[in-house]
Design a protein around this motif. Structure first.
Motif, short mmCIF file in Angstrom:
data_model
loop_
_atom_site.label_atom_id
_atom_site.label_comp_id
_atom_site.label_asym_id
_atom_site.label_seq_id
_atom_site.Cartn_x
_atom_site.Cartn_y
_atom_site.Cartn_z
N THR A 159 0.91 -1.30 0.20
CA THR A 159 -0.11 0.02 0.07
C THR A 159 1.02 1.20 0.07
O THR A 159 0.58 2.06 -0.90
N GLU A 160 1.86 1.25 0.87
CA GLU A 160 2.63 2.54 1.01
C GLU A 160 3.44 2.97 -0.17
O GLU A 160 3.59 3.93 -0.61
N SER A 161 3.96 1.67 -0.67
CA SER A 161 4.84 1.90 -1.91
C SER A 161 4.03 2.15 -3.28
O SER A 161 4.40 3.10 -3.96
N GLY A 164 3.09 5.83 -2.78
CA GLY A 164 4.39 6.86 -3.14
C GLY A 164 4.37 7.20 -4.74
O GLY A 164 5.27 8.15 -5.03
N ASP A 177 -7.99 5.11 0.18
CA ASP A 177 -7.53 3.59 0.32
C ASP A 177 -8.50 2.85 1.32
O ASP A 177 -9.33 3.44 1.73
N LYS A 184 -0.78 4.74 8.91
CA LYS A 184 0.59 4.72 7.82
C LYS A 184 0.02 5.22 6.27
O LYS A 184 0.71 6.10 5.58
N PRO A 185 -1.19 4.39 5.93
CA PRO A 185 -1.35 4.82 4.58
C PRO A 185 -1.88 6.34 4.60
O PRO A 185 -1.93 6.97 3.50
N ASP A 187 -0.86 8.86 6.07
CA ASP A 187 0.30 9.86 6.35
C ASP A 187 0.80 9.91 4.86
O ASP A 187 1.20 10.75 4.27
N ALA A 188 0.90 8.70 4.31
CA ALA A 188 1.69 8.45 2.95
C ALA A 188 0.61 9.19 1.97
O ALA A 188 1.27 9.87 1.01
#
Length: 381
Positions: A159-161, A164, A177, A184-185, A187-188
């Motif tokens: 998810t985070e990558s 990005g 998402d 974390k997602p 914030d990303a």
């Protein structure tokens, strides 16, 4: 004896005739509820209206009592019938934002992603799906550059990558998402996109037929007024919306998901080590124990990577599980010491902590267990 057989046969024929009429009535009811669904879609009404269902159930319970029929039986039957009718109504939904250009679901070919693609399509949105190969051939960049809404529906570990990479989104694009973790997602997404951002957690699995009576957690990121239409669209799909901060959500998930999944994993691992005969266990189990065993089996029928990602995602979860391990050890010590009094005292303290909720669980679970017993759940017929 002959008279008895003849009388019984006649009565059974009468029951068969009534059962036939009941099925015919269900078919007629389905035809009407389908028409209701079409009208609701045109008017933009949600399929599930809690107040209407509550009033209907109360009215039919009163009618049953007046006729000397079990009100609980009537309610059980009606709820099952209504659940089916909700899914015959949901062929199409009103589109809340018809001027939206393009919805893009990243990971839309995945299990939960397909649910969202289907819901958007049934609301007449233009939907594009982006998968792994699309990043290599350049299609992802082209599609995302003109997106009005992007829903990230990829595995937790990606998810985070993936987020990005979303530097090409139009400023007005809504970025969301649907991961089961939120901090974390979120914030990303806030870091990569300056437009409206929202974190969603659908509290159901991909085997759900849609959002009717399902909870969706909403964690605001930025500019909620610009994604308000999306929240309203989910309400029309039948969802119950629960607003939360990402921190509050993730703390709750540590208990709801992480602890339960890890505990189930260890239970399954222990069963494997002990190697009892599963068929024999189900034969000796009452409905509640078959349900518990079913939840263990359900876990191991799914993706190990998914549950590994959920459990390993946050190191804070490890400390919670360690505390659980310590309390398990203390409880085992009571047994080893023969301290039945201490066990009873601890039991009563926990019962007091649960309070009235425990009593409600006792009442509600009785109905669930009766249904499980009726269907001989997970027991050979």
């Amino acid at each position: 004896m002959a008279d008895f057989s003849q009388q019984l046969s006649a009565l059974r024929e009468g029951i068969d005739e009534l059962d036939t009429q009941l099925v015919e009535l269900l078919a007629k009811r389905n035809q009407i509820t389908t028409q209701v669904g079409q009208l609701k879609a045109q008017a933009g009404m949600p399929v599930y209206v809690p107040e209407r269902e509550k009033a209907l159930i109360a009215s039919r319970r009163a009618q049953a009592e007046a006729l000397g029929v079990s009100a609980d039986l009537t309610e059980d039957l009606l709820r099952r019938v209504m659940r089916e009718s909700y899914h015959t109504q949901n062929n199409n939904y009103r589109c809340v934002k018809p001027d939206l250009d393009n919805v893009v679901v990243i990971g839309g070919a995945g299990a939960l992603g397909r649910v969202f693609v289907s819901l958007f399509e049934r609301s007449n949105y233009t939907v594009s799906v982006v998968e792994k190969d699309d990043w290599d051939n350049g299609r992802a960049y082209a599609v995302l550059s003109s997106a009005s809404l992007v829903v990230v529906a990829v595995p937790i570990n990606l998810t985070e990558s993936v987020i990005g990479k979303l530097t090409m989104l139009p400023k007005a694009c809504v970025l969301a998402d649907i991961t089961s973790i939120k901090a974390k997602p979120l914030d990303a997404m806030l870091a990569v996109h300056e437009g409206p951002v929202v974190g969603l957690h659908p509290m159901f699995g991909p085997d759900a037929p849609g959002m009717i009576k399902q909870v969706v957690v909403v964690c605001d990121g930025r500019r909620s007024e610009q994604y308000a239409w999306l929240i309203e669209q989910m309400r029309i799909w039948g969802a119950t919306i629960h607003d939360s901060t990402a921190k509050e959500h993730d703390q709750a998930m540590a208990y709801i998901q992480v602890m339960r999944h890890f505990n189930t994993f260890v239970y399954g691992q222990h069963l494997k080590g002990e190697n009892p005969d599963l068929e024999s266990l189900t034969m000796f189990s009452s409905p509640i124990y078959r349900l518990e065993l079913a939840m263990v089996g359900r876990l191991f029928a799914q993706s190990p990577q998914l549950y590994a990602d959920i459990i390993f995602n946050n190191p804070d979860n490890f400390a919670l599980l360690r505390r659980f391990h310590e309390r398990f050890g203390l409880a085992l010590t009571l047994l080893e010491e023969g301290n039945k009094k201490g066990f009873v005292e601890q039991f009563m303290k926990v019962g007091a902590w649960f309070g009235d909720y425990a009593k409600k669980c006792l009442v509600d679970s009785k109905q669930m267990l009766l249904k499980a017993d009726d269907g001989q759940l997970l027991r050979d017929k």
